[in-house]
Scaffold this motif. Structure first.
Motif, PDB file in Angstrom:
ATOM      1  N   THR A  95       0.811  -1.219   0.000  1.00 52.50           N
ATOM      2  CA  THR A  95       0.000   0.000   0.000  1.00 52.50           C
ATOM      3  C   THR A  95       0.846   1.270   0.000  1.00 52.50           C
ATOM      4  OG1 THR A  95      -0.183  -0.168   2.416  1.00 52.50           O
ATOM      5  CG2 THR A  95      -1.973  -1.114   1.104  1.00 52.50           C
ATOM      6  N   VAL A  96       2.140   1.140   0.245  1.00 53.88           N
ATOM      7  CA  VAL A  96       3.020   2.313   0.213  1.00 53.88           C
ATOM      8  C   VAL A  96       3.355   2.622  -1.247  1.00 53.88           C
ATOM      9  CG1 VAL A  96       5.251   3.264   0.914  1.00 53.88           C
ATOM     10  CG2 VAL A  96       3.990   1.738   2.464  1.00 53.88           C
ATOM     11  N   ILE A  97       3.032   3.825  -1.698  1.00 53.02           N
ATOM     12  CA  ILE A  97       3.307   4.200  -3.086  1.00 53.02           C
ATOM     13  C   ILE A  97       4.807   4.151  -3.342  1.00 53.02           C
ATOM     14  CG2 ILE A  97       3.128   6.034  -4.808  1.00 53.02           C
ATOM     15  CD1 ILE A  97       0.598   6.975  -3.384  1.00 53.02           C
ATOM     16  N   PRO A  98       5.242   3.385  -4.343  1.00 49.35           N
ATOM     17  CA  PRO A  98       6.685   3.237  -4.573  1.00 49.35           C
ATOM     18  C   PRO A  98       7.340   4.525  -5.044  1.00 49.35           C
ATOM     19  CG  PRO A  98       5.427   2.222  -6.352  1.00 49.35           C
ATOM     20  CD  PRO A  98       4.438   2.617  -5.309  1.00 49.35           C
ATOM     21  N   GLU A  99       8.561   4.758  -4.582  1.00 50.67           N
ATOM     22  CA  GLU A  99       9.359   5.900  -5.027  1.00 50.67           C
ATOM     23  C   GLU A  99      10.321   5.415  -6.097  1.00 50.67           C
ATOM     24  OE1 GLU A  99      11.052   8.433  -1.969  1.00 50.67           O
ATOM     25  OE2 GLU A  99       9.736   7.482  -0.489  1.00 50.67           O
ATOM     26  N   LEU A 100      10.270   6.005  -7.255  1.00 51.70           N
ATOM     27  CA  LEU A 100      11.087   5.567  -8.384  1.00 51.70           C
ATOM     28  C   LEU A 100      12.570   5.520  -8.019  1.00 51.70           C
ATOM     29  CD1 LEU A 100      10.939   4.772 -11.409  1.00 51.70           C
ATOM     30  CD2 LEU A 100      11.331   7.191 -11.950  1.00 51.70           C
ATOM     31  N   ALA A 101      13.032   6.503  -7.256  1.00 53.04           N
ATOM     32  CA  ALA A 101      14.452   6.581  -6.904  1.00 53.04           C
ATOM     33  C   ALA A 101      14.896   5.465  -5.968  1.00 53.04           C
ATOM     34  CB  ALA A 101      14.758   7.939  -6.270  1.00 53.04           C
ATOM     35  N   LYS A 133       6.180  -5.158 -12.619  1.00 53.58           N
ATOM     36  CA  LYS A 133       5.783  -4.192 -13.651  1.00 53.58           C
ATOM     37  C   LYS A 133       4.912  -3.075 -13.070  1.00 53.58           C
ATOM     38  CE  LYS A 133       3.754  -7.255 -16.267  1.00 53.58           C
ATOM     39  NZ  LYS A 133       4.031  -8.470 -15.449  1.00 53.58           N
ATOM     40  N   THR A 134       3.902  -3.454 -12.293  1.00 47.25           N
ATOM     41  CA  THR A 134       2.992  -2.457 -11.726  1.00 47.25           C
ATOM     42  C   THR A 134       3.729  -1.513 -10.796  1.00 47.25           C
ATOM     43  OG1 THR A 134       1.093  -3.956 -11.906  1.00 47.25           O
ATOM     44  CG2 THR A 134       0.901  -2.133 -10.356  1.00 47.25           C
ATOM     45  N   THR A 135       4.632  -2.046  -9.986  1.00 50.26           N
ATOM     46  CA  THR A 135       5.397  -1.205  -9.061  1.00 50.26           C
ATOM     47  C   THR A 135       6.201  -0.158  -9.821  1.00 50.26           C
ATOM     48  OG1 THR A 135       5.543  -3.000  -7.445  1.00 50.26           O
ATOM     49  CG2 THR A 135       7.155  -1.226  -7.255  1.00 50.26           C
ATOM     50  N   THR A 136       6.869  -0.567 -10.900  1.00 55.52           N
ATOM     51  CA  THR A 136       7.656   0.372 -11.693  1.00 55.52           C
ATOM     52  C   THR A 136       6.757   1.398 -12.370  1.00 55.52           C
ATOM     53  OG1 THR A 136       9.436  -1.217 -12.079  1.00 55.52           O
ATOM     54  CG2 THR A 136       9.217   0.576 -13.667  1.00 55.52           C
ATOM     55  N   ALA A 137       5.642   0.957 -12.948  1.00 52.51           N
ATOM     56  CA  ALA A 137       4.734   1.873 -13.646  1.00 52.51           C
ATOM     57  C   ALA A 137       4.147   2.908 -12.690  1.00 52.51           C
ATOM     58  CB  ALA A 137       3.617   1.087 -14.333  1.00 52.51           C
ATOM     59  N   GLY A 139       5.466   3.771  -9.812  1.00 49.66           N
ATOM     60  CA  GLY A 139       6.576   4.612  -9.389  1.00 49.66           C
ATOM     61  C   GLY A 139       6.851   5.733 -10.385  1.00 49.66           C
ATOM     62  N   LEU A 140       6.782   5.416 -11.670  1.00 42.79           N
ATOM     63  CA  LEU A 140       6.957   6.436 -12.709  1.00 42.79           C
ATOM     64  C   LEU A 140       5.877   7.511 -12.610  1.00 42.79           C
ATOM     65  CD1 LEU A 140       7.810   4.206 -15.812  1.00 42.79           C
ATOM     66  CD2 LEU A 140       9.249   6.058 -14.947  1.00 42.79           C
ATOM     67  N   LEU A 141       4.613   7.076 -12.517  1.00 37.59           N
ATOM     68  CA  LEU A 141       3.512   8.029 -12.477  1.00 37.59           C
ATOM     69  C   LEU A 141       3.617   8.943 -11.262  1.00 37.59           C
ATOM     70  CD1 LEU A 141       0.836   9.086 -13.605  1.00 37.59           C
ATOM     71  CD2 LEU A 141      -0.336   7.309 -12.279  1.00 37.59           C
ATOM     72  N   ALA A 142       3.874   8.364 -10.090  1.00 33.80           N
ATOM     73  CA  ALA A 142       3.980   9.172  -8.875  1.00 33.80           C
ATOM     74  C   ALA A 142       5.139  10.160  -8.975  1.00 33.80           C
ATOM     75  CB  ALA A 142       4.150   8.259  -7.661  1.00 33.80           C
ATOM     76  N   ASP A 143       6.254   9.712  -9.541  1.00 37.12           N
ATOM     77  CA  ASP A 143       7.417  10.583  -9.704  1.00 37.12           C
ATOM     78  C   ASP A 143       7.091  11.765 -10.615  1.00 37.12           C
ATOM     79  OD1 ASP A 143      10.579  10.690  -9.384  1.00 37.12           O
ATOM     80  OD2 ASP A 143      10.149  11.094 -11.489  1.00 37.12           O
ATOM     81  N   PHE A 144       6.390  11.500 -11.713  1.00 36.90           N
ATOM     82  CA  PHE A 144       6.035  12.562 -12.647  1.00 36.90           C
ATOM     83  C   PHE A 144       5.090  13.577 -11.991  1.00 36.90           C
ATOM     84  CE2 PHE A 144       6.492   9.350 -16.381  1.00 36.90           C
ATOM     85  CZ  PHE A 144       7.867   9.364 -16.208  1.00 36.90           C
ATOM     86  N   LEU A 145       4.097  13.079 -11.258  1.00 36.89           N
ATOM     87  CA  LEU A 145       3.127  13.973 -10.622  1.00 36.89           C
ATOM     88  C   LEU A 145       3.794  14.869  -9.583  1.00 36.89           C
ATOM     89  CD1 LEU A 145       0.085  11.565 -10.162  1.00 36.89           C
ATOM     90  CD2 LEU A 145       0.147  13.607 -11.605  1.00 36.89           C
ATOM     91  N   ILE A 146       4.670  14.287  -8.784  1.00 35.17           N
ATOM     92  CA  ILE A 146       5.331  15.050  -7.724  1.00 35.17           C
ATOM     93  C   ILE A 146       6.266  16.101  -8.303  1.00 35.17           C
ATOM     94  CG2 ILE A 146       7.028  14.872  -5.846  1.00 35.17           C
ATOM     95  CD1 ILE A 146       5.781  12.090  -5.234  1.00 35.17           C
ATOM     96  N   ASN A 147       7.000  15.741  -9.344  1.00 33.33           N
ATOM     97  CA  ASN A 147       8.046  16.623  -9.851  1.00 33.33           C
ATOM     98  C   ASN A 147       7.590  17.572 -10.952  1.00 33.33           C
ATOM     99  OD1 ASN A 147      10.749  15.769  -8.530  1.00 33.33           O
ATOM    100  ND2 ASN A 147       9.734  13.831  -9.018  1.00 33.33           N
ATOM    101  N   TYR A 148       6.585  17.163 -11.733  1.00 37.27           N
ATOM    102  CA  TYR A 148       6.161  17.989 -12.862  1.00 37.27           C
ATOM    103  C   TYR A 148       4.732  18.498 -12.726  1.00 37.27           C
ATOM    104  CZ  TYR A 148      10.229  15.605 -14.833  1.00 37.27           C
ATOM    105  OH  TYR A 148      11.490  15.102 -15.037  1.00 37.27           O
TER     106      TYR A 148
END
Length: 362
Positions: A95-101, A133-137, A139-148
């Motif tokens: 349930t913890v949203i993955p951090e791409l980094a 796959k889902t964790t990486t995908a 992680g990408l989405l959350a990273d984009f939302l937070i940073n951009y």
């Protein structure tokens, strides 16, 4: 002695019989034990019984879904077996949203993936079942939302990570859960009316959904999706095959225009190992796009190796050295600017004529 909770059982997949009490099994998330089917210890029987009753009540009219149970979240798949018994497989969802980094990608790979958030098009995250796959995908989405920043819509069956709400200062996510197979394309079409910056599609299952996904990826959105595949080439060919059933010839041309990046992921003891290929923005003549347009996807493995070497060289890494998959500090902003400049200056080398002749002979 206090009763054990299901959360304390280190499972990634849990197999429970639903029509009567029976021995439950699980596949462990502990390192080195993921391939072995193990008995659930007898001391967990009371909580397994409660889980069984909760699942039966929640899945009376469906075979797939999700469930929150005593502090854990699971994706469920129910099956009736050949002997008449009924079982459910519960995949545990972190349930913890993955951090791409923090997902273990080498720094130069992480930095490039992070930079994809400013582009539009299609990011395919592919691999076999259970390879993250889902964790990486996500992680990408959350990273984009937070940073951009920007608006995101996810379309899933079922919703796994709870992404709805604010992300960073300018990111907002809405989540849609698909109830029937034919709803995938409808939900995708409706999502476009929300003018989202990002669209995440949990999985492409129908021809119409594949067509709508490609259309979304070529009209100014950044679309992220996962694809089950045994190789990077299979991920692209599978998507083309589905889309062609809805739109006829031309799906490969649309995919060539849409593709931004392809990630093929395999989980190892040391972390994720990936094959990563990307296209250049605003470059119709990009070699990867050309291979897809010309129906030469089978030649892509050579270019995947070249892309990896280009990324490594631009980041100051010896391409001949063993690839690192462990998490490491990210590069500084100055390093990232230098990397981007080197990336723009790097010559784009299309597959050689010799490679082309080899493929034609095969």
């Amino acid at each position: 002695m206090s009763e054990l909770s299901l959360d304390s059982l280190p499972f990634i997949d849990l197999y429970v019989r639903l029509d009567k009490q029976d021995q439950a099994y699980y596949r462990s998330r502990e390192r080195g034990k993921g391939l072995v089917s193990q008995f659930v210890p007898a001391e967990y029987q009371l909580v397994i019984d409660r889980f069984m009753m909760t699942v039966k009540e929640a899945m009376q009219d469906t075979f797939d879904g999700s469930l929150d149970f005593e502090g854990i979240r699971c994706r469920l798949s129910r099956q009736k077996m050949s002997d008449g018994t009924s079982w459910v497989c519960a995949r545990r969802i972190n349930t913890v949203i993955p951090e791409l980094a923090k997902l273990g990608f080498a720094p130069h790979i992480y930095n490039h993936m992070h930079g994809l958030g400013v582009r539009d098009g299609l990011i395919l995250v592919s691999g076999a079942t259970g390879q993250g796959k889902t964790t990486t995908a996500v992680g990408l989405l959350a990273d984009f939302l937070i940073n951009y920043g920007g608006t995101a819509i996810t379309i899933e069956d079922p919703v796994e990570y709870m992404l709805k709400g604010r992300h960073g200062e300018g990111g907002m996510c809405y989540q849609v859960e698909v109830k029937q197979e034919e709803d995938w394309a409808i939900c995708l079409k409706r999502a476009l009316r929300w003018a989202p910056r990002y669209i995440y599609v949990g999985e492409i299952r129908t021809p119409k959904a594949a067509e709508q996904l490609l259309r979304a990826a070529t009209t100014g959105h950044l679309v992220i999706t996962t694809v089950h595949a045994g190789a990077p080439e299979e991920a692209l060919m599978g998507l083309i095959f589905l889309a062609e059933q809805a739109m006829g010839p031309g799906a490969n041309n649309m995919l060539a225009a849409a593709l931004t990046a392809l990630v093929y992921q395999t989980m190892k003891e040391t972390g994720p190992q990936i094959k990563y290929v990307f296209t250049e923005p605003d470059s119709p003549g990009d070699p990867i796009r050309s291979l897809i347009r010309d129906n030469k996807i089978g030649m892509m493995s050579t270019y995947i190796d070249r892309s990896a070497a280009r990324l490594s060289t631009a980041a100051g890494i010896n391409p001949a050295a063993p690839a690192s998959t462990g998490a490491a500090p990210t590069l500084s902003p100055d390093d990232m600017k230098a990397w981007a400049a080197a990336q723009r200056a790097a010559p784009k080398s299309p597959p050689s004529a010799a490679d082309d002749k080899t493929t034609k002979k095969a």
